[in-house]
Motif scaffolding. Structure first.
Motif, PDB file in Angstrom:
ATOM      1  N   LYS A 234       5.640   3.977  -5.265  1.00  0.00           N
ATOM      2  CA  LYS A 234       5.285   3.164  -6.364  1.00  0.00           C
ATOM      3  C   LYS A 234       5.882   2.188  -6.804  1.00  0.00           C
ATOM      4  O   LYS A 234       6.095   1.763  -6.938  1.00  0.00           O
ATOM      5  CB  LYS A 234       6.112   4.350  -7.363  1.00  0.00           C
ATOM      6  N   LYS A 235       5.059   1.677  -7.809  1.00  0.00           N
ATOM      7  CA  LYS A 235       4.594   0.271  -8.122  1.00  0.00           C
ATOM      8  C   LYS A 235       4.027   0.487  -9.549  1.00  0.00           C
ATOM      9  O   LYS A 235       2.344   0.186  -9.834  1.00  0.00           O
ATOM     10  CB  LYS A 235       4.516  -1.191  -7.588  1.00  0.00           C
TER      11      LYS A 235
ATOM     12  N   ALA B 283       0.650   3.107  -6.759  1.00  0.00           N
ATOM     13  CA  ALA B 283       1.313   2.953  -5.506  1.00  0.00           C
ATOM     14  C   ALA B 283       0.524   1.532  -4.194  1.00  0.00           C
ATOM     15  O   ALA B 283      -0.560   1.771  -4.064  1.00  0.00           O
ATOM     16  CB  ALA B 283       0.583   4.247  -4.480  1.00  0.00           C
ATOM     17  N   VAL B 284       1.259   1.195  -3.754  1.00  0.00           N
ATOM     18  CA  VAL B 284       1.420   0.380  -3.255  1.00  0.00           C
ATOM     19  C   VAL B 284       2.411   0.350  -1.778  1.00  0.00           C
ATOM     20  O   VAL B 284       3.051   1.095  -1.657  1.00  0.00           O
ATOM     21  CB  VAL B 284       1.553  -0.823  -3.669  1.00  0.00           C
ATOM     22  N   PHE B 285       1.557   0.287  -0.644  1.00  0.00           N
ATOM     23  CA  PHE B 285       1.806  -0.197   0.537  1.00  0.00           C
ATOM     24  C   PHE B 285       3.087  -1.762   0.941  1.00  0.00           C
ATOM     25  O   PHE B 285       2.862  -2.293   0.822  1.00  0.00           O
ATOM     26  CB  PHE B 285       1.115  -0.036   1.780  1.00  0.00           C
TER      27      PHE B 285
ATOM     28  N   GLU C  48      13.735   7.352   0.231  1.00  0.00           N
ATOM     29  CA  GLU C  48      13.273   7.686  -1.168  1.00  0.00           C
ATOM     30  C   GLU C  48      12.218   7.270  -1.606  1.00  0.00           C
ATOM     31  O   GLU C  48      12.181   7.884  -2.942  1.00  0.00           O
ATOM     32  CB  GLU C  48      14.421   8.379  -1.604  1.00  0.00           C
ATOM     33  N   GLU C  49      12.273   6.267  -1.639  1.00  0.00           N
ATOM     34  CA  GLU C  49      10.951   5.118  -1.937  1.00  0.00           C
ATOM     35  C   GLU C  49       9.719   5.679  -1.300  1.00  0.00           C
ATOM     36  O   GLU C  49       8.268   5.782  -2.920  1.00  0.00           O
ATOM     37  CB  GLU C  49      11.233   3.980  -1.497  1.00  0.00           C
ATOM     38  N   VAL C  50       9.129   6.444  -1.078  1.00  0.00           N
ATOM     39  CA  VAL C  50       8.721   7.101  -0.523  1.00  0.00           C
ATOM     40  C   VAL C  50       8.267   7.928  -1.547  1.00  0.00           C
ATOM     41  O   VAL C  50       8.112   8.474  -1.787  1.00  0.00           O
ATOM     42  CB  VAL C  50       8.596   7.672   0.433  1.00  0.00           C
ATOM     43  N   VAL C  51       6.270   7.985  -1.119  1.00  0.00           N
ATOM     44  CA  VAL C  51       5.699   8.316  -2.100  1.00  0.00           C
ATOM     45  C   VAL C  51       4.577   9.117  -1.507  1.00  0.00           C
ATOM     46  O   VAL C  51       3.936   8.145  -1.066  1.00  0.00           O
ATOM     47  CB  VAL C  51       5.513   8.366  -3.513  1.00  0.00           C
TER      48      VAL C  51
ATOM     49  N   ASN D   2       2.193  12.128  -2.696  1.00  0.00           N
ATOM     50  CA  ASN D   2       1.352  12.056  -3.336  1.00  0.00           C
ATOM     51  C   ASN D   2       0.529  11.462  -4.503  1.00  0.00           C
ATOM     52  O   ASN D   2      -0.134  11.657  -5.044  1.00  0.00           O
ATOM     53  CB  ASN D   2       1.899  13.376  -4.217  1.00  0.00           C
ATOM     54  N   TYR D   3       0.168  10.386  -3.390  1.00  0.00           N
ATOM     55  CA  TYR D   3      -0.647   9.148  -4.515  1.00  0.00           C
ATOM     56  C   TYR D   3      -1.992   9.477  -4.341  1.00  0.00           C
ATOM     57  O   TYR D   3      -2.656  10.395  -3.595  1.00  0.00           O
ATOM     58  CB  TYR D   3      -0.224   7.838  -4.043  1.00  0.00           C
TER      59      TYR D   3
END
Length: 355
Positions: A37-38, A42-44, A51-54, A56-57
């Motif tokens: 999340k940014k 969402a950005v790669f 824990e950073e990973v999302v 459901n973007y």
């Protein structure tokens, strides 16, 4: 890098173990890139913590291609006095790009076909060989038209593992030997697939087809011929008059690869680096050559060229459209130009009615 779907080897990954799976990848590869999340988007990016990973973007601003085809890259360096070319830096870093949607997997597959077929790019090949692609299922929004481009599902794309959300778990499909090896690495994480899991997988896959508003999708049947026939249409100028020539559409596109290069000398003049960087056919300078001639002489010509390349040029070069229906160019366009609406307007021109 050929795609071999091995349904008989499919596994199940409980959702509570996804963090452990990402941690396993981080331990066994030099870097793991995943969506985070940014702000509102969402950005790669390369991650330091699972824990950073999302997951459901809907879409990232930039596609994951920049971790294979960098937006700025050094091709080589040379001595300007002796013209001796220095050996290219090793690109042996092993990476995983995790959480890629089907449209972006197709985008990377198209880039593979462009860069690895007739005249293989050794730099691209080295990076690609050291990259593992792990896809994940998604839910479309109003900008997505991947069902029309045939890229709503991972079938036909190149990938190593693909995770489909089946409720409490992910159904993990294996698409390559590299994917198979990762499954063996995480032997304790994955479970065997039951008949119920397989039924749920088929149900979830079928459900996605009904999440699209089919009236809003573009009709791409014979769209190459439509664009050829409407090459002089006023639609191009009318749409281009709103265009800012900012390049957002091409910079966010999963398949655009146009670049330019410059030679940058060191301060002491002993070394010159050939730097390549992504540019855009929408920039006024892009088609300018020595003497000041511009092949794409105005904004209308540049605007039309992008559509022509996506739907006429790519099929001629690699046998498929260069658009994967991700919706980025429309969703992020500051002038609110919609590729779908432009295509519909072209088809609705007299003599080329939609349907």
């Amino acid at each position: 890098m050929n795609h071999h779907f091995k349904l008989e080897k499919a596994k199940k990954l409980p959702k509570e173990r996804i963090g452990d799976f990402i941690r396993l990848l981080m331990e066994n590869f030099d870097r793991v890139v995943a969506p985070v999340k940014k702000g509102k988007n969402a950005v790669f990016k390369e991650i330091d913590n699972p824990e950073e990973v999302v997951l459901n973007y809907t879409r990232t601003v930039l596609p994951p291609k920049r971790f294979i085809l960098k937006y700025r890259r050094e091709r080589f360096a040379y001595n300007p006095h002796t013209l001796e070319v220095k050996e290219e830096k090793s690109l042996s870093q092993r990476q995983v790009i995790f959480g890629i949607h089907p449209c972006d997997l197709h985008g990377l597959t198209i880039l593979d076909e462009v860069h690895l077929n007739e005249f293989p790019d050794p730099r691209y090949l080295q990076i690609r060989r050291n990259t593992v692609l792990i896809g994940i299922s998604c839910v479309p929004d109003q900008w997505c038209f991947c069902m029309a481009t045939g890229t709503a599902f991972p079938d036909g794309a190149t990938w190593d593992l693909f995770l489909t959300d089946i409720g409490e778990s992910y159904f993990v499909s294996i698409g390559s030997d590299k994917g198979d090896e990762i499954i063996h690495l995480g032997e304790g994480l994955f479970l065997e697939v039951s008949k119920e899991d397989l039924d749920r997988f088929k149900e979830e896959t079928a459900k996605k087809k009904h999440l699209f508003d089919y009236d809003s999708l573009p009709d791409l049947e014979r769209i190459s011929q439509v664009i050829e026939l409407e090459y002089e249409s006023e639609v191009w100028k009318e749409e281009a008059d709103r265009c800012l020539s900012c390049g957002t559409c091409t910079n966010t596109c999963p398949t655009c690869f146009c670049y330019t290069s410059v030679d940058i000398p060191s301060v002491d003049g002993r070394e010159v680096k050939r730097i390549e960087f992504i540019t855009s056919c929408q920039y006024p300078y892009y088609s300018r050559v020595a003497g000041g001639h511009e092949f794409l002489e105005n904004r209308t010509a540049r605007f039309r060229h992008r559509y022509y390349h996506k739907f006429v040029g790519y099929p001629y070069q690699i046998g498929r459209y260069g658009c994967v229906g991700c919706g980025r160019c429309s969703a992020f366009c500051p002038a609110n130009i919609s590729m779908v609406k432009t295509l519909k307007r072209l088809r609705d021109t007299k003599g080329v009615k939609q349907g």
